[in-house]
Design an enzyme around this catalytic site. Structure first.
Site, PDB file in Angstrom:
ATOM      1  N   VAL A 283     -18.445 -17.529  -2.267  1.00  0.00           N
ATOM      2  CA  VAL A 283     -17.929 -16.844  -1.079  1.00  0.00           C
ATOM      3  C   VAL A 283     -16.471 -17.213  -0.829  1.00  0.00           C
ATOM      4  O   VAL A 283     -15.639 -16.366  -0.489  1.00  0.00           O
ATOM      5  CB  VAL A 283     -18.795 -17.175   0.158  1.00  0.00           C
ATOM      6  CG1 VAL A 283     -18.169 -16.606   1.424  1.00  0.00           C
ATOM      7  CG2 VAL A 283     -20.204 -16.639  -0.027  1.00  0.00           C
ATOM      8  N   ALA A 284     -16.146 -18.499  -1.016  1.00  0.00           N
ATOM      9  CA  ALA A 284     -14.773 -18.964  -0.786  1.00  0.00           C
ATOM     10  C   ALA A 284     -13.793 -18.323  -1.760  1.00  0.00           C
ATOM     11  O   ALA A 284     -12.604 -18.189  -1.456  1.00  0.00           O
ATOM     12  CB  ALA A 284     -14.706 -20.485  -0.912  1.00  0.00           C
ATOM     13  N   GLU A 288     -11.542 -12.104   1.501  1.00  0.00           N
ATOM     14  CA  GLU A 288     -12.073 -11.089   2.414  1.00  0.00           C
ATOM     15  C   GLU A 288     -10.990 -10.211   3.029  1.00  0.00           C
ATOM     16  O   GLU A 288     -11.234  -9.054   3.369  1.00  0.00           O
ATOM     17  CB  GLU A 288     -12.873 -11.754   3.546  1.00  0.00           C
ATOM     18  CG  GLU A 288     -14.149 -12.436   3.102  1.00  0.00           C
ATOM     19  CD  GLU A 288     -13.924 -13.883   2.656  1.00  0.00           C
ATOM     20  OE1 GLU A 288     -14.892 -14.553   2.308  1.00  0.00           O
ATOM     21  OE2 GLU A 288     -12.743 -14.316   2.668  1.00  0.00           O
ATOM     22  N   ASP A 330       8.478  22.869 -10.633  1.00  0.00           N
ATOM     23  CA  ASP A 330       8.875  24.276 -10.592  1.00  0.00           C
ATOM     24  C   ASP A 330      10.384  24.364 -10.414  1.00  0.00           C
ATOM     25  O   ASP A 330      11.022  23.392 -10.001  1.00  0.00           O
ATOM     26  CB  ASP A 330       8.220  24.973  -9.396  1.00  0.00           C
ATOM     27  CG  ASP A 330       6.797  25.404  -9.704  1.00  0.00           C
ATOM     28  OD1 ASP A 330       6.448  25.470 -10.877  1.00  0.00           O
ATOM     29  OD2 ASP A 330       6.043  25.662  -8.748  1.00  0.00           O
ATOM     30  N   ASP A 618       3.384  25.819  -6.068  1.00  0.00           N
ATOM     31  CA  ASP A 618       3.171  26.462  -4.781  1.00  0.00           C
ATOM     32  C   ASP A 618       2.232  27.653  -4.863  1.00  0.00           C
ATOM     33  O   ASP A 618       1.643  28.049  -3.869  1.00  0.00           O
ATOM     34  CB  ASP A 618       4.505  26.907  -4.166  1.00  0.00           C
ATOM     35  CG  ASP A 618       5.290  27.829  -5.095  1.00  0.00           C
ATOM     36  OD1 ASP A 618       4.783  28.143  -6.186  1.00  0.00           O
ATOM     37  OD2 ASP A 618       6.402  28.238  -4.713  1.00  0.00           O
ATOM     38  N   ASP A 622      -0.759  27.692  -9.858  1.00  0.00           N
ATOM     39  CA  ASP A 622      -0.467  26.272 -10.078  1.00  0.00           C
ATOM     40  C   ASP A 622      -1.645  25.355  -9.756  1.00  0.00           C
ATOM     41  O   ASP A 622      -1.634  24.182 -10.134  1.00  0.00           O
ATOM     42  CB  ASP A 622       0.718  25.840  -9.208  1.00  0.00           C
ATOM     43  CG  ASP A 622       1.996  26.559  -9.561  1.00  0.00           C
ATOM     44  OD1 ASP A 622       2.223  26.782 -10.755  1.00  0.00           O
ATOM     45  OD2 ASP A 622       2.756  26.908  -8.646  1.00  0.00           O
ATOM     46  N   GLU A 687      -8.540 -23.342   0.253  1.00  0.00           N
ATOM     47  CA  GLU A 687      -9.896 -23.179   0.787  1.00  0.00           C
ATOM     48  C   GLU A 687     -10.933 -23.725  -0.195  1.00  0.00           C
ATOM     49  O   GLU A 687     -11.938 -24.328   0.217  1.00  0.00           O
ATOM     50  CB  GLU A 687     -10.173 -21.691   1.042  1.00  0.00           C
ATOM     51  CG  GLU A 687      -9.314 -21.073   2.124  1.00  0.00           C
ATOM     52  CD  GLU A 687      -9.446 -19.565   2.190  1.00  0.00           C
ATOM     53  OE1 GLU A 687      -8.762 -18.972   3.028  1.00  0.00           O
ATOM     54  OE2 GLU A 687     -10.216 -18.976   1.399  1.00  0.00           O
ATOM     55  N   ASP A 716      -3.883 -15.013   7.729  1.00  0.00           N
ATOM     56  CA  ASP A 716      -3.292 -14.355   6.557  1.00  0.00           C
ATOM     57  C   ASP A 716      -3.010 -12.872   6.771  1.00  0.00           C
ATOM     58  O   ASP A 716      -2.176 -12.290   6.074  1.00  0.00           O
ATOM     59  CB  ASP A 716      -4.227 -14.485   5.347  1.00  0.00           C
ATOM     60  CG  ASP A 716      -3.939 -15.745   4.539  1.00  0.00           C
ATOM     61  OD1 ASP A 716      -3.059 -16.525   4.945  1.00  0.00           O
ATOM     62  OD2 ASP A 716      -4.608 -15.957   3.517  1.00  0.00           O
TER      63      ASP A 716
END
Length: 902
Positions: A283-284, A288, A330, A618, A622, A687, A716
């Site tokens: 998990v560390a 996240e 174009d 356009d 196209d 961590e 963070d």
């Protein structure tokens, strides 16, 4: 036999109609048989399903698994905050999914507001009466009455025409007005038949009557729209990179978890403790805050792009732009203004005159190459003759008429000539066969004729020319050659050339030639600079147009677009796919007379060469290529509904330079993401390291789960987001594009994040923790502290060691390779704000009791804070030194590929 080959009587019989139109009973039956005249749109978007899909993205799944592991850890080792971590991770996933969905939902709604639907009203003859009806009610066999300015609502075969010209650019990409007639055609392709009109096109001038042959998806418009649905869109570079980052981080987390589970077993910790430790370590290892920060950064970039007239429909497309290595563009309306301009005049007296001003604006100057006494008067006479023979109008109500005539009218207005002279009494209409048009005026009881047309045609109609003395001189063979040479010189510069003549009486014979006018759809003023920027940025630019090669090449020269070869549509048909890929891999090509399926083929071939392709368009023709390209770019002003639906980005100003600005923004996003990924990964180390050391050494727990969470989803986030909003690096458009093989999460990111900055932060955190305990009487080996308050203070020092280093890391990480001092302290207001909030957060961790209770922190004496000071300074200085060494290495090797090394 196809309808465009049939005689009128046979045609009407085959469609079971007449020139008086359908009867009411026939209309009802056909509406039941054929349905409404509306394009069958793609299945309506299920926004609930779109929202739920955000939860099954690769990185979201990784976070969801991390949350599940947190709950498992809490089940077997309650009271350590793992359950809170699990809920927080799920909260982050929900917030990210909701935010991403909301951004794309807003983009969808903004795009819907831009879409130009087929005309709602159309003039139809039924039961011999003409009336305006909703275009949805049209059926095959209806008789459409077309006038200047109308949008055609269905495909049809013409029964009558009067100087009818259509704008077919939405279907074939050609900007020149297409003449129409009602005669049976010998063509085999309906688009080439001059007796056909098509849904989605516009009547430029003249009028006509047509019988409806196809509606809705049976039209050429609908056929191409249906083709677009079958084109598969590949994953964007950002989507592929997110998948890759997720896999790498997952593998790292699982390997570390497995390794330390085995070490835990061998260190006699027992299977349960080793399992809980392994799960916590996994998990560390999961950052996240990474996914929400990427999403927010892309969102901010898309908002900045919107301010620069680029509407992003999909957030991932922001970064894709930064990776673009080829722009296929174009010509008409993107490189050029899509407004014809009279740019030069040659008077038969020998005067050469240039005209300033662009498009249909009334301001501009006439500059003679050499002034003469009669030049101004002869110029005014030519412009008056031109104005008298034009039906186009420029006034307060708008701009109406043929683009070539509008250019003549605008030039006359620039000279202050805004009214016709006399009363128009007759008109000899322009046809593609005659190639000229004349108008007869009555002035002071006398008749005068004014003509314009192709130079070679009008020369045959003229017996005189106007010389420098403003007198009529017989037109001899030598002067005819001189006129033809001047016309050819204009044509070689891709001008559309017309001759202007006048005479007494009503006959188109024996007129006086006044001069030649040169008209062009001019390149936008800013395009040449944008093309030059692309060249410096290592981006190839290729023109793909429906216009002829001569015009396309002239525009390319004017804007500085380099090419090694010109390939037209017929030539491309003879080239197989392997040969085309080989040509595109080694050459920049100018493509002329291209059809829609050919643009799609070019996009596919470039992608097979490893290019990241940006394709503009356009028209309906196209749309398939726009969908196939890595980044499809539709025109917001002139673009059709189908093109906008297929595109990833919409240019609100139809301007090529906006694409280049968007690419700069995309490149900035790429490097900003690289910076904040490094920033976020570096905080993972302080961590993880405390957890590992606490497991194997006899020390108290240095950092709690909730404190890890406060870093990942708290301290963070704002600095990371601020890094995502940094301005472009100095050399952002002087380096090659990020190649398809270049990754955000590469060795350089790992090296800086984990092994360089991360290790300094981990050292800072552990030195702060151990030093504080030692200063307050702790001895190694004591795992359970008698004073819980002292333990909380020590953990606060660990937390502050990581946070203080991250604060300085944010400043030095502002530039990937340049010194932070070169950026200016106040150049990123969001970072200043983030720093202020971070300092407020540190104060709350130290002094606000409710916050301390939640995050397990305590007030630390100021006299102990000195422990923290050396490490942020060390981090900043060492990273700045590292970047200086990188710059020095690059300067010593000028041929190095910057994007790969830096």
């Amino acid at each position: 036999m196809k309808i465009f080959m049939q005689e009128k009587a046979v045609l009407l019989r085959s469609l079971k109609t007449s020139e008086n139109g359908l009867a009411a009973s026939q209309v009802i039956r056909r509406q039941q048989e054929f349905g409404p005249n509306v394009l069958e749109s793609e299945k309506k978007k299920n926004y609930l399903l779109s929202y739920l899909k955000e939860y099954v993205q690769f990185f979201a799944i990784l976070l969801e698994v991390a949350a599940l592991l947190s709950f498992l850890s809490a089940r077997f080792a309650p009271g350590q905050g793992n359950d809170i971590l699990g809920y927080a991770i799920l909260g982050a996933v929900i917030i990210n999914a909701t935010f991403t969905f909301w951004q794309e939902y807003k983009a969808d709604k903004a795009m819907e507001a831009l879409l130009k639907l087929m005309p709602t009203m159309v003039n139809v003859r039924r039961d011999g009466e003409t009336a305006a009806i909703d275009s949805k009610e049209l059926v095959p066999g209806d008789i459409m009455v077309l006038d200047e300015g109308d949008k055609v609502a269905a495909d049809g075969r013409l029964l009558e025409t009067t100087s009818l010209y259509l704008n077919l650019s939405s279907l074939n990409g050609e900007s020149a007005p297409a003449s129409r007639n009602s005669e049976p055609s010998k063509q085999t392709n309906p688009l080439a038949a001059k007796n056909m009109v098509f849904a989605g096109t516009t009547v430029i001038s003249g009028s006509g009557v047509a019988v409806v042959s196809a509606i809705a998806n049976a039209t050429e418009f609908g056929r191409i729209a249906s083709l677009t649905k079958n084109v598969q869109k590949s994953l964007t570079p950002m989507q592929r990179e997110i998948i890759r980052i997720t896999r790498i981080l997952t593998v790292i987390a699982l390997i570390m978890g497995l390794v330390f589970f085995v070490l835990g077993i061998f260190s006699a910790k027992g299977p349960l403790m080793a399992s809980i430790f392994a799960l916590s370590l996994i998990v560390a290892n999961v950052p996240e805050g990474l996914l929400p920060t990427i999403t927010l950064s892309l969102s901010l970039a898309s908002q900045r792009m919107a301010k620069r007239n680029a509407l992003i429909k999909n957030l991932d497309s922001v970064e894709t732009l930064g990776s673009a290595s080829v722009i296929c563009t174009d010509k008409t309306g993107t490189l050029t203004r899509n407004e014809m301009t009279l740019r030069s005049i040659w008077l038969t007296g020998g005067d050469l005159i240039s005209i300033t001003g662009e498009g249909y604006q009334k301001s501009g100057e006439f500059r003679f190459a050499q002034e003469t006494e009669t030049g101004a008067a002869r110029l005014e006479q030519l412009l008056q003759a031109g104005l008298n023979n034009c039906k186009a109008v420029i006034d307060k109500t708008g701009i109406r008429g043929d683009p070539t005539e509008l250019a003549i009218v605008a030039a006359a207005y620039k000279k202050g000539i805004e009214d016709i002279s006399g009363e128009k009494v007759q008109e000899h209409v322009f046809t593609s066969e005659r190639k000229m048009m004349s108008s007869v005026f009555l002035q002071d009881g006398k008749s005068f004729i004014y003509s314009k047309g192709a130079a070679e045609v009008l020369l045959e109609k003229c017996n005189f020319y106007q010389n420098m003395d403003n007198t009529s001189i017989p037109l001899d063979e030598e002067f005819r050659k001189k006129v033809s040479a001047q016309a050819e010189a204009y044509e070689n510069e891709a001008y559309r050339v017309l001759a202007i003549a006048m005479g007494e009486g009503e006959s188109e014979e024996s007129m006086v030639l006044l001069g030649l006018i040169a008209i062009m759809d001019l390149p936008r003023a800013e395009v040449s600079g944008a093309v030059a920027i692309c060249k410096k940025a290592g981006i190839r630019t290729m023109m793909i147009t429906g216009d002829n090669a001569h015009t396309a090449a002239a525009i390319a020269r004017k804007i500085g677009m380099e090419y090694e070869r010109v390939i037209n549509g017929d030539e491309l048909e003879k080239i197989n796919d392997d040969t085309l890929e080989e040509i595109l891999a080694n050459n920049d090509i100018l493509f002329a007379r291209m059809a829609s399926n050919q643009k799609l083929r070019i996009a596919s071939a470039l992608q097979n060469c490893g290019e990241v392709v940006a394709m503009t368009g356009d028209g309906v023709n196209d749309a398939p290529a726009l969908k196939k390209a890595d980044i499809g770019i539709a025109m917001g002003k002139s673009g059709t509904e189908v093109a906008k639906e297929a595109a990833d980005m919409i240019l609100l100003d139809d301007n090529f330079s906006t694409i280049v600005a968007a690419i700069e923004e995309g490149r900035t996003v790429y490097f900003n993401i690289k910076k904040f990924v490094t920033y976020i990964l570096s905080s993972n180390v302080p961590e993880i390291v405390p957890y590992i050391l606490q497991f194997f050494l006899k020390i108290p727990l240095p950092l709690s789960v909730i404190q890890i969470l406060s870093i990942d989803l708290g301290s963070d986030m704002l600095p990371g987001l601020a890094l995502g909003s940094e301005k472009p690096e100095k050399n952002i458009m002087n380096r090659p594009p990020a190649g398809s093989q270049e990754k955000i999460l590469d060795w350089e990111v790992f090296k800086r994040g984990y092994f360089f900055v991360g290790m300094i932060e981990a050292t800072a955190a552990m030195v702060a923790f151990i030093s504080f305990l030692l200063l307050h009487g702790w001895q190694y080996g004591v795992v359970e502290l008698a004073d819980p308050h002292l333990h909380r203070q020590a953990m606060t020092m660990t937390l502050l060691g990581a946070i203080s280093c991250q604060l300085m890391n944010a400043w030095t990480m502002r530039s990937w390779e340049f010194s932070a001092f070169s950026l200016g302290f106040f150049s990123n207001p969001l970072l200043i704000g983030a720093m202020i909030i971070e300092l407020a957060w540190i104060w709350m961790l130290l002094y606000v009791e409710p916050v301390q209770n939640i995050f397990n922190t305590a007030t630390v004496p100021l006299s102990d804070m000195w422990i923290l000071l050396p490490f942020p300074i060390l981090l900043f200085a060492s990273h700045e030194f590292y970047k200086w060494r990188k710059r020095l290495a690059v300067s010593n090797q000028p041929s190095i590929n910057h994007s790969a090394d830096l």
